[in-house]
Design an enzyme around this catalytic site. Structure first.
Site, PDB file in Angstrom:
ATOM      1  N   ASP A  94       0.857  -1.183   0.000  1.00  0.00           N
ATOM      2  CA  ASP A  94       0.000   0.000   0.000  1.00  0.00           C
ATOM      3  C   ASP A  94       0.897   1.238   0.000  1.00  0.00           C
ATOM      4  OD1 ASP A  94       0.884   0.289   2.592  1.00  0.00           O
ATOM      5  OD2 ASP A  94      -1.025  -0.212   3.510  1.00  0.00           O
ATOM      6  N   SER A  95       0.303   2.397  -0.242  1.00  0.00           N
ATOM      7  CA  SER A  95       1.082   3.599  -0.514  1.00  0.00           C
ATOM      8  C   SER A  95       1.607   4.305   0.731  1.00  0.00           C
ATOM      9  CB  SER A  95       0.228   4.591  -1.299  1.00  0.00           C
ATOM     10  OG  SER A  95      -0.804   5.104  -0.467  1.00  0.00           O
ATOM     11  N   GLY A  97      -0.489   6.040   2.477  1.00  0.00           N
ATOM     12  CA  GLY A  97      -1.465   7.119   2.658  1.00  0.00           C
ATOM     13  C   GLY A  97      -2.364   6.938   3.858  1.00  0.00           C
ATOM     14  N   PHE A  98      -2.945   5.750   3.999  1.00  0.00           N
ATOM     15  CA  PHE A  98      -3.878   5.518   5.107  1.00  0.00           C
ATOM     16  C   PHE A  98      -3.186   5.712   6.449  1.00  0.00           C
ATOM     17  CE2 PHE A  98      -5.921   2.798   8.265  1.00  0.00           C
ATOM     18  CZ  PHE A  98      -7.229   3.258   8.185  1.00  0.00           C
ATOM     19  N   ASP A 148      -2.866   8.340  -1.898  1.00  0.00           N
ATOM     20  CA  ASP A 148      -4.191   8.951  -1.903  1.00  0.00           C
ATOM     21  C   ASP A 148      -4.519   9.496  -0.525  1.00  0.00           C
ATOM     22  OD1 ASP A 148      -4.376   6.381  -0.712  1.00  0.00           O
ATOM     23  OD2 ASP A 148      -6.542   6.393  -1.009  1.00  0.00           O
ATOM     24  N   GLY A 218     -11.452   4.204   1.300  1.00  0.00           N
ATOM     25  CA  GLY A 218     -12.338   5.048   2.084  1.00  0.00           C
ATOM     26  C   GLY A 218     -13.625   4.398   2.535  1.00  0.00           C
ATOM     27  N   ASP A 268      -8.059  -7.225   1.749  1.00  0.00           N
ATOM     28  CA  ASP A 268      -6.992  -7.378   2.744  1.00  0.00           C
ATOM     29  C   ASP A 268      -7.468  -6.798   4.066  1.00  0.00           C
ATOM     30  OD1 ASP A 268      -5.245  -4.736   3.694  1.00  0.00           O
ATOM     31  OD2 ASP A 268      -6.469  -4.393   1.917  1.00  0.00           O
ATOM     32  N   CYS A 306     -12.409 -27.668  10.627  1.00  0.00           N
ATOM     33  CA  CYS A 306     -11.169 -27.073  10.111  1.00  0.00           C
ATOM     34  C   CYS A 306     -10.041 -28.103  10.088  1.00  0.00           C
ATOM     35  CB  CYS A 306     -10.768 -25.868  10.959  1.00  0.00           C
ATOM     36  SG  CYS A 306      -9.260 -25.039  10.392  1.00  0.00           S
ATOM     37  N   CYS A 308      -6.726 -27.133   9.645  1.00  0.00           N
ATOM     38  CA  CYS A 308      -5.453 -26.428   9.790  1.00  0.00           C
ATOM     39  C   CYS A 308      -4.562 -27.144  10.810  1.00  0.00           C
ATOM     40  CB  CYS A 308      -5.680 -24.971  10.207  1.00  0.00           C
ATOM     41  SG  CYS A 308      -6.105 -24.741  11.955  1.00  0.00           S
ATOM     42  N   CYS A 311      -5.895 -26.919  14.464  1.00  0.00           N
ATOM     43  CA  CYS A 311      -7.064 -27.748  14.781  1.00  0.00           C
ATOM     44  C   CYS A 311      -6.747 -29.237  14.719  1.00  0.00           C
ATOM     45  CB  CYS A 311      -8.214 -27.402  13.835  1.00  0.00           C
ATOM     46  SG  CYS A 311      -8.929 -25.763  14.158  1.00  0.00           S
ATOM     47  N   HIS A 337      -4.618 -20.508  12.502  1.00  0.00           N
ATOM     48  CA  HIS A 337      -5.998 -20.936  12.314  1.00  0.00           C
ATOM     49  C   HIS A 337      -6.829 -19.861  11.598  1.00  0.00           C
ATOM     50  CE1 HIS A 337     -10.064 -22.350  12.935  1.00  0.00           C
ATOM     51  NE2 HIS A 337     -10.331 -21.142  13.397  1.00  0.00           N
TER      52      HIS A 337
END
Length: 372
Positions: A94-95, A97-98, A148, A218, A268, A306, A308, A311, A337
């Protein structure tokens, strides 16, 4: 040579859900896809090999954090982010920005970019579109995001309009500065807050730049779920059908289903890893709080459906013991998990779309999962 190729493989006959394939220099990504977040070049509490083994096809890392520590120059000197962290599959960055916009009084927005103070030592920095591209080019990720402004919620119409127009100008600067186009695909980000007219305006501006992919930013910033879904109903239609569509910052199962149903391809969120470290598990029957006393003598797996590693090998009682004893293995097993659960759910979603039964699978999942 282009850095990214997107193929639309199938569209659901009753919803906007769709199956696709993204090809990058570091491999293919079957969509729709959930991307585990590895903020500082690591998925917390997981070895890269474990992340790969549970089926993750791509991970996300953070420009802001890697710029501050260890520094993009060091990552470049190490051979790029893939080599630095020993991950040979695709990476999206990601940039930043957030992160800088979430600093509140510690940052100042200007046309040039955002001036902010480091959370590490208080030093002053300027993150601009050009600087974000410089850092991401040095990191060498497969997909890079434009710099952004993520407008806060709530925000008035005039503020959001000015913000999205600045975001468009910044996107043009990102595109002009980005030279590594044969290896790194630049995605633009739609803004516009909770105003559909502004969302449409933002989309028209960024789509006009003919980029390899587009994101919706946003959203999932504190607004009610119903409002987010209402915005997505229209936002998706403003973006090209032949490019990947990425809904940023979404990771709870219900938001993933709602996004897929509306035609989104990529998602994400830090949610699965963050709640794991606080003793919360996502299971086929809903969220489970391992701290609860009723699990002290519960020798069954976290989730009986599950498969995994956690589990297959450990009980709720043991996991509760680890958490109460503040053992790091608690975070490791719970994280594995939760990530497996979301990766597996997205795999089932893709199969359901392939078999033209996505609405049925969504209902089955919701009925079993219970309240979100």
């Amino acid at each position: 040579m282009t850095a990214l190729k997107f193929e639309l493989l199938k569209t659901d006959t009753r919803t906007k859900a769709r199956r696709g394939k993204i090809t990058t220099p570091h491999g293919e990504i079957q969509t729709p896809i959930f991307m585990p977040v590895g903020t500082a070049a690591t998925v917390k509490a997981m070895r890269p090999g474990e992340v790969k083994e549970l089926g993750a096809q791509i991970i996300l890392s953070n420009t802001y954090h890697l710029y501050l520590r260890p520094g993009h120059e060091i990552v470049k000197e190490a051979g790029g982010l893939h080599k630095f962290m020993n991950w040979d599959k695709p990476i999206l960055t990601d940039s930043g920005g957030f992160q800088v916009f979430s600093l509140g009084p510690m940052r100042k927005i200007t046309e040039e970019g955002v001036q902010f103070r480091s959370f590490i030592d208080g030093s002053k920095h300027m993150l601009s579109p050009e600087k974000s591209m410089e850092v991401q080019n040095a990191l060498g990720s497969d997909i890079i995001m434009a710099f952004d402004e993520c407008a806060p919620y709530p925000a008035d119409w005039h503020y959001v309009k000015n913000s999205l127009e600045r975001t468009t100008r910044w996107l043009q600067r990102c595109k002009d500065y980005h030279k590594n186009t044969d290896k790194q695909a630049l995605f633009g980000i739609m803004q516009g807050g909770m105003y559909k007219d502004l969302r449409k305006e933002s989309a028209e501006q960024i789509v006009d730049m003919d980029l390899p992919g587009y994101a919706i930013g946003g959203l999932s910033v504190g607004e009610p779920k119903e409002l987010m879904c209402d915005m997505l109903d229209d936002c998706v239609d403003y973006l090209p059908k032949d490019k990947p569509r990425y809904l940023m910052g979404v990771g709870s199962p219900d938001y993933l289903f709602e996004g897929v149903e509306r035609g989104l391809d990529m998602f994400d969120c830090v949610l699965p890893t963050r709640i794991a470290r606080h003793g919360m598990a996502m299971t086929s029957e809903g969220r489970l709080n391992i701290k609860n006393a009723k699990f002290a003598r519960d020798f069954t797996p976290l989730d009986h459906k599950c498969n995994c590693y956690t589990c297959r090998n450990y009980s709720r009682a043991y996991l509760r013991h680890l958490f109460k004893a503040d053992e790091m293995l608690s975070s490791m097993l719970m994280t594995e998990h939760n990530l497996h659960f979301l990766v597996d759910t997205m795999d089932n979603i893709r199969k359901a779309i392939d078999e033209d039964r996505f609405p049925e699978y969504k209902k089955e999942f919701y009925d079993a999962y219970g309240r979100f």
